[in-house]
Design an enzyme around this catalytic site. Sequence first.
Site, PDB file in Angstrom:
ATOM      1  N   CYS A  43       0.826  -1.209   0.000  1.00 52.49           N
ATOM      2  CA  CYS A  43       0.000   0.000   0.000  1.00 52.49           C
ATOM      3  C   CYS A  43       0.859   1.257   0.000  1.00 52.49           C
ATOM      4  CB  CYS A  43      -0.927  -0.017   1.216  1.00 52.49           C
ATOM      5  SG  CYS A  43      -1.884   1.472   1.374  1.00 52.49           S
ATOM      6  N   CYS A  48      -1.587   1.742  -3.016  1.00 48.29           N
ATOM      7  CA  CYS A  48      -2.558   2.831  -2.825  1.00 48.29           C
ATOM      8  C   CYS A  48      -1.946   4.230  -2.808  1.00 48.29           C
ATOM      9  CB  CYS A  48      -3.294   2.657  -1.492  1.00 48.29           C
ATOM     10  SG  CYS A  48      -3.388   1.000  -0.845  1.00 48.29           S
ATOM     11  N   TYR A 179      -9.450  -2.755 -11.279  1.00 45.10           N
ATOM     12  CA  TYR A 179      -9.237  -1.375 -10.861  1.00 45.10           C
ATOM     13  C   TYR A 179      -7.803  -0.894 -11.088  1.00 45.10           C
ATOM     14  CZ  TYR A 179      -7.036  -2.455  -6.282  1.00 45.10           C
ATOM     15  OH  TYR A 179      -6.192  -2.853  -5.288  1.00 45.10           O
ATOM     16  N   GLU A 183      -7.068   2.346 -13.340  1.00 44.02           N
ATOM     17  CA  GLU A 183      -6.472   3.517 -12.692  1.00 44.02           C
ATOM     18  C   GLU A 183      -5.220   3.960 -13.438  1.00 44.02           C
ATOM     19  OE1 GLU A 183      -8.103   2.682  -8.152  1.00 44.02           O
ATOM     20  OE2 GLU A 183      -6.095   2.029  -8.678  1.00 44.02           O
ATOM     21  N   GLU A 443     -26.303  15.487  -3.287  1.00 45.38           N
ATOM     22  CA  GLU A 443     -27.675  15.712  -2.831  1.00 45.38           C
ATOM     23  C   GLU A 443     -28.664  14.824  -3.601  1.00 45.38           C
ATOM     24  OE1 GLU A 443     -29.579  19.614  -3.746  1.00 45.38           O
ATOM     25  OE2 GLU A 443     -27.774  20.033  -4.878  1.00 45.38           O
TER      26      GLU A 443
END
Length: 462
Positions: A43, A48, A179, A183, A443
């Site tokens: 990570c 990450c 992913y 990415e 919202e």
Amino acid sequence: MTEFDVDLFVIGGGSGGVRAARIAAGHGARVMVAEEYRMGGTCVIRGCVPKKLFVIGSHIRHEIDDAAGFGWSIPPVTFDWPTLVANKDKEIARLEGLYTTNVEKSGARIVKTRAVFEDAHTLRLSTGETVRAKYVLIATGGAPNHGPMIPGIEHVISSNEAFHLPELPKRIVIQGGGYIALEFACIFAGYGSDVTVVYRGQNILRGFDEDVRTHVRAEMEKQGINILTGCVVNKIDKHGKEFTSHLTGGSSVTSDLVMFAIGRHPNVANLGLEKAGVAINPTNGGIAVDAWSRSSVANIYAIGDVTHRHNLTPVAIREGHAFADTVFGKHPVQVDHATIPTAVFSQPEVGTVGLTEAEARAEFSRVDIYKTAFRPIKSTMSGRDTRILMKLVVDGLSDRVLGCHIVGDTAAEIIQAVAIAVKMKATKADFDSTFALHPTAAEELVTMRTPTARYVREAAAE
Ligand SMILES: Cc1cc2nc3c(=O)[nH]c(=O)nc-3n(C[C@H](O)[C@H](O)[C@H](O)COP(=O)(O)OP(=O)(O)OC[C@H]3O[C@@H](n4cnc5c(N)ncnc54)[C@H](O)[C@@H]3O)c2cc1C
């Protein structure tokens, strides 16, 4: 004198191993952590964190492109890849130092070496030294897996190398639809590379909600990323500095770099597991563990990517913490693996928590879908052709929100907060009774009144 040199020996100084070591030491255990590469693990060192830094940098390109509509006139910009890499390396080195200090401060001892089993209680270090441990935690993580040995596979890089390229490739082929592949596709495209994604399935992001998959693909294609599905690279030729990737189906793509991100395998090889009697899970190739993360051997536990359950940093950390509390803290904890929020830091981002529409329809007899896709306020002036997707999957009988899926800027940040509500079993009525915060994109999550689809299974209608 005790029979053991340490109470706990942790193999691997990544996210899970570090957390377990620190918590166990805090409970008073004598802990040793072996790390063969760099403290912080995947990570921090090549996952990450450096990835997010690259994502942030490449997103700046979109901000620059969007600025004109808001009155900014920006002279032609230049970008320097080596500066990005050097600054990223500086930050990663700082974090590595922090990880080291924090472990040491906790009272655990770090040994910078590979460790393998001699037997269930004995670890051999690369120095030749052996250490006897009452408990052993395997936290060795995972590694990129390039798949079958196709001709030219030696030319292929993985995400590990992508963090240290000497220069930005003008053209890159990335094989993979998960992913990490997406990415990096968006990272390189943002910095100006010409990107082709090759994926064997019919659509990218297998396992994600179908609407998310379709939406992300369309958004990436709008940015000029070439996505080829239903094919794989089966041969790579090198001519000077160029590569030709030959695809099943007969076509080929020429590029300056070829990267594969088609999966990762758990780091179980050459650990001496057989000497310790530790069993492998035949279905996923990781270390077989029970709900307590205990392996087939009573004093040996395994956590994080090496168990190949949910390969995410927060999961490894929580498993490490639960292990240490259970074994050394007199506080037994089992990790609840349900409702793990996840993100894809593509551009635009994906944030998702809970069930997909397909999963909900397989499990629940009545499912209501609330879905909207709209132009973000920013693009009305930037002129960018992009749409945000928001989707709620609701149990039509209990009104509980089973899943939430967002594609759009800051989707990951939004979903982290929504995950609390979903984990607390919030209902659609709870969402509706929450005031909207205006003007935001999020919202929409509390203002979608009418289902866009309702699925009722025969048996439930009786
Ligand atoms: C490119 C990329 C991007 C990612 N992005 C994200 C993200 O955005 N969000 C997220 O949650 N997760 C992300 N992940 C996944 C995440 O990095 C992992 O899930 C996490 O690091 C797992 O932690 P771990 O402790 O199980 O293993 P690791 O962090 O992999 O640590 C294992 C450590 O063990 C060491 N080791 C292995 N064998 C031995 C041995 N025999 N002796 C001594 N040391 C050994 C290794 O050197 C390594 O440092 C990403 C992964 C990659 C590759």
